[in-house]
Scaffold this motif. Structure first.
Motif, PDB file in Angstrom:
ATOM      1  N   CYS A  95       0.850  -1.178   0.000  1.00 22.24           N
ATOM      2  CA  CYS A  95       0.000   0.000   0.000  1.00 22.24           C
ATOM      3  C   CYS A  95       0.893   1.238   0.000  1.00 22.24           C
ATOM      4  N   ALA A  96       0.474   2.264  -0.717  1.00 25.03           N
ATOM      5  CA  ALA A  96       1.258   3.488  -0.817  1.00 25.03           C
ATOM      6  C   ALA A  96       0.347   4.702  -0.724  1.00 25.03           C
ATOM      7  N   ALA A  97       0.897   5.802  -0.265  1.00 15.92           N
ATOM      8  CA  ALA A  97       0.109   7.028  -0.130  1.00 15.92           C
ATOM      9  C   ALA A  97       0.976   8.246  -0.370  1.00 15.92           C
ATOM     10  N   THR A  98       0.326   9.330  -0.756  1.00  9.51           N
ATOM     11  CA  THR A  98       1.026  10.591  -0.946  1.00  9.51           C
ATOM     12  C   THR A  98       0.123  11.743  -0.564  1.00  9.51           C
ATOM     13  N   GLY A  99       0.738  12.811  -0.117  1.00  6.28           N
ATOM     14  CA  GLY A  99      -0.010  14.010   0.238  1.00  6.28           C
ATOM     15  C   GLY A  99      -0.351  14.869  -0.966  1.00  6.28           C
ATOM     16  N   LYS A 100      -0.057  14.393  -2.158  1.00  6.61           N
ATOM     17  CA  LYS A 100      -0.324  15.134  -3.383  1.00  6.61           C
ATOM     18  C   LYS A 100      -1.509  14.532  -4.137  1.00  6.61           C
ATOM     19  N   TRP A 101      -2.206  15.405  -4.844  1.00  2.17           N
ATOM     20  CA  TRP A 101      -3.194  14.943  -5.810  1.00  2.17           C
ATOM     21  C   TRP A 101      -2.404  14.582  -7.061  1.00  2.17           C
ATOM     22  N   THR A 102      -2.397  13.302  -7.396  1.00  9.11           N
ATOM     23  CA  THR A 102      -1.533  12.874  -8.484  1.00  9.11           C
ATOM     24  C   THR A 102      -2.176  11.764  -9.304  1.00  9.11           C
ATOM     25  N   TRP A 103      -1.722  11.641 -10.553  1.00 10.38           N
ATOM     26  CA  TRP A 103      -2.040  10.495 -11.404  1.00 10.38           C
ATOM     27  C   TRP A 103      -0.799   9.605 -11.515  1.00 10.38           C
ATOM     28  N   GLY A 104       0.077   9.722 -10.526  1.00 11.50           N
ATOM     29  CA  GLY A 104       1.362   9.051 -10.579  1.00 11.50           C
ATOM     30  C   GLY A 104       1.293   7.529 -10.567  1.00 11.50           C
ATOM     31  N   ARG A 105       2.171   6.920 -11.354  1.00  8.77           N
ATOM     32  CA  ARG A 105       2.307   5.467 -11.430  1.00  8.77           C
ATOM     33  C   ARG A 105       3.719   5.022 -11.079  1.00  8.77           C
ATOM     34  N   SER A 106       4.530   5.936 -10.610  1.00  5.35           N
ATOM     35  CA  SER A 106       5.901   5.615 -10.235  1.00  5.35           C
ATOM     36  C   SER A 106       6.025   5.563  -8.725  1.00  5.35           C
ATOM     37  N   ILE A 107       6.975   4.746  -8.246  1.00  4.10           N
ATOM     38  CA  ILE A 107       7.200   4.690  -6.799  1.00  4.10           C
ATOM     39  C   ILE A 107       7.636   6.056  -6.275  1.00  4.10           C
ATOM     40  N   ARG A 108       8.222   6.881  -7.151  1.00  7.83           N
ATOM     41  CA  ARG A 108       8.678   8.209  -6.724  1.00  7.83           C
ATOM     42  C   ARG A 108       7.516   9.173  -6.465  1.00  7.83           C
ATOM     43  N   ASP A 109       6.341   8.818  -6.922  1.00  4.23           N
ATOM     44  CA  ASP A 109       5.176   9.677  -6.707  1.00  4.23           C
ATOM     45  C   ASP A 109       4.543   9.472  -5.342  1.00  4.23           C
ATOM     46  N   TYR A 110       4.996   8.487  -4.579  1.00  2.00           N
ATOM     47  CA  TYR A 110       4.397   8.139  -3.290  1.00  2.00           C
ATOM     48  C   TYR A 110       5.476   8.189  -2.208  1.00  2.00           C
ATOM     49  N   ASP A 111       5.101   8.683  -1.033  1.00  2.00           N
ATOM     50  CA  ASP A 111       6.117   8.896  -0.005  1.00  2.00           C
ATOM     51  C   ASP A 111       5.882   8.115   1.280  1.00  2.00           C
ATOM     52  N   THR A 112       4.782   7.390   1.365  1.00  4.32           N
ATOM     53  CA  THR A 112       4.513   6.584   2.559  1.00  4.32           C
ATOM     54  C   THR A 112       4.120   5.180   2.111  1.00  4.32           C
ATOM     55  N   TRP A 113       4.721   4.172   2.752  1.00  4.58           N
ATOM     56  CA  TRP A 113       4.545   2.789   2.309  1.00  4.58           C
ATOM     57  C   TRP A 113       4.231   1.869   3.477  1.00  4.58           C
ATOM     58  N   GLY A 114       3.438   0.846   3.184  1.00  2.00           N
ATOM     59  CA  GLY A 114       3.213  -0.195   4.157  1.00  2.00           C
ATOM     60  C   GLY A 114       4.314  -1.243   4.079  1.00  2.00           C
ATOM     61  N   GLN A 115       4.202  -2.257   4.944  1.00  2.00           N
ATOM     62  CA  GLN A 115       5.214  -3.309   5.012  1.00  2.00           C
ATOM     63  C   GLN A 115       5.024  -4.367   3.932  1.00  2.00           C
ATOM     64  N   GLY A 116       3.840  -4.451   3.361  1.00  2.00           N
ATOM     65  CA  GLY A 116       3.580  -5.415   2.315  1.00  2.00           C
ATOM     66  C   GLY A 116       2.852  -6.647   2.824  1.00  2.00           C
ATOM     67  N   THR A 117       2.097  -7.268   1.924  1.00  2.00           N
ATOM     68  CA  THR A 117       1.391  -8.510   2.235  1.00  2.00           C
ATOM     69  C   THR A 117       1.541  -9.456   1.046  1.00  2.00           C
ATOM     70  N   GLN A 118       1.815 -10.720   1.343  1.00  2.00           N
ATOM     71  CA  GLN A 118       2.085 -11.689   0.288  1.00  2.00           C
ATOM     72  C   GLN A 118       0.782 -12.206  -0.321  1.00  2.00           C
ATOM     73  N   VAL A 119       0.758 -12.219  -1.652  1.00  2.00           N
ATOM     74  CA  VAL A 119      -0.335 -12.833  -2.402  1.00  2.00           C
ATOM     75  C   VAL A 119       0.276 -13.914  -3.283  1.00  2.00           C
ATOM     76  N   THR A 120      -0.219 -15.135  -3.131  1.00  2.00           N
ATOM     77  CA  THR A 120       0.280 -16.254  -3.924  1.00  2.00           C
ATOM     78  C   THR A 120      -0.887 -16.905  -4.656  1.00  2.00           C
ATOM     79  N   VAL A 121      -0.759 -17.012  -5.972  1.00  2.00           N
ATOM     80  CA  VAL A 121      -1.801 -17.618  -6.797  1.00  2.00           C
ATOM     81  C   VAL A 121      -1.236 -18.898  -7.398  1.00  2.00           C
ATOM     82  N   SER A 122      -1.839 -20.017  -7.051  1.00  2.00           N
ATOM     83  CA  SER A 122      -1.367 -21.304  -7.551  1.00  2.00           C
ATOM     84  C   SER A 122      -2.094 -21.680  -8.842  1.00  2.00           C
ATOM     85  N   SER A 123      -1.381 -22.371  -9.697  1.00  2.00           N
ATOM     86  CA  SER A 123      -1.963 -22.754 -10.994  1.00  2.00           C
ATOM     87  C   SER A 123      -2.659 -24.101 -10.911  1.00  2.00           C
TER      88      SER A 123
END
Length: 123
Positions: A95-123
């Motif tokens: 999860c990512a967040a920024t204090g700006k109103w943006t259409w950003g798709r780059s990691i540089r457009d966001y300044d706050t990040w969560g720790q992450g959660t694993q998603v695994t899809v088996s075939s």
């Protein structure tokens, strides 16, 4: 100190669904833009989707039509509903967040990040 905490990851079979949530704490006002990125070993973190507090959403082409992002302004939370999951969706989702109103798709457009959660899809 503002924090983002993800939840909802797990293991699912191809074609199945998962719902991720991201809760923000330590902040009394709502971030203008929040989104999701994902990363697999050896690859760069890539944009998945984002939602602006004015209601606009935007998605990576690879997930358009399968994933839906939504924001709950009252709870300062965003959700990611993932349907028709594919093995190539397997990744750590951030999860990512920024204090700006943006259409950003780059990691540089966001300044706050969560720790992450694993998603695994088996075939």
């Amino acid at each position: 100190q503002a924090q983002l905490v993800e939840s909802g990851g797990g293991l699912v079979q191809a074609g199945g669904s998962l719902r991720l949530s991201c809760a923000a704490s330590g902040r009394t006002f709502v971030w203008p833009t929040m989104g999701w990125f994902r990363q697999t070993p050896g690859k760069d973190r890539e944009f998945v989707c984002a939602v602006r507090r004015d209601g606009y959403t935007f998605y990576a082409e690879s997930v358009k039509g399968r994933f839906t992002i939504s924001g709950d302004n009252a709870k300062n939370t965003v959700h990611l509903q993932m349907n028709i999951l594919k093995p190539e969706d397997t990744a750590i989702y951030y999860c990512a967040a920024t204090g700006k109103w943006t259409w950003g798709r780059s990691i540089r457009d966001y300044d706050t990040w969560g720790q992450g959660t694993q998603v695994t899809v088996s075939s």
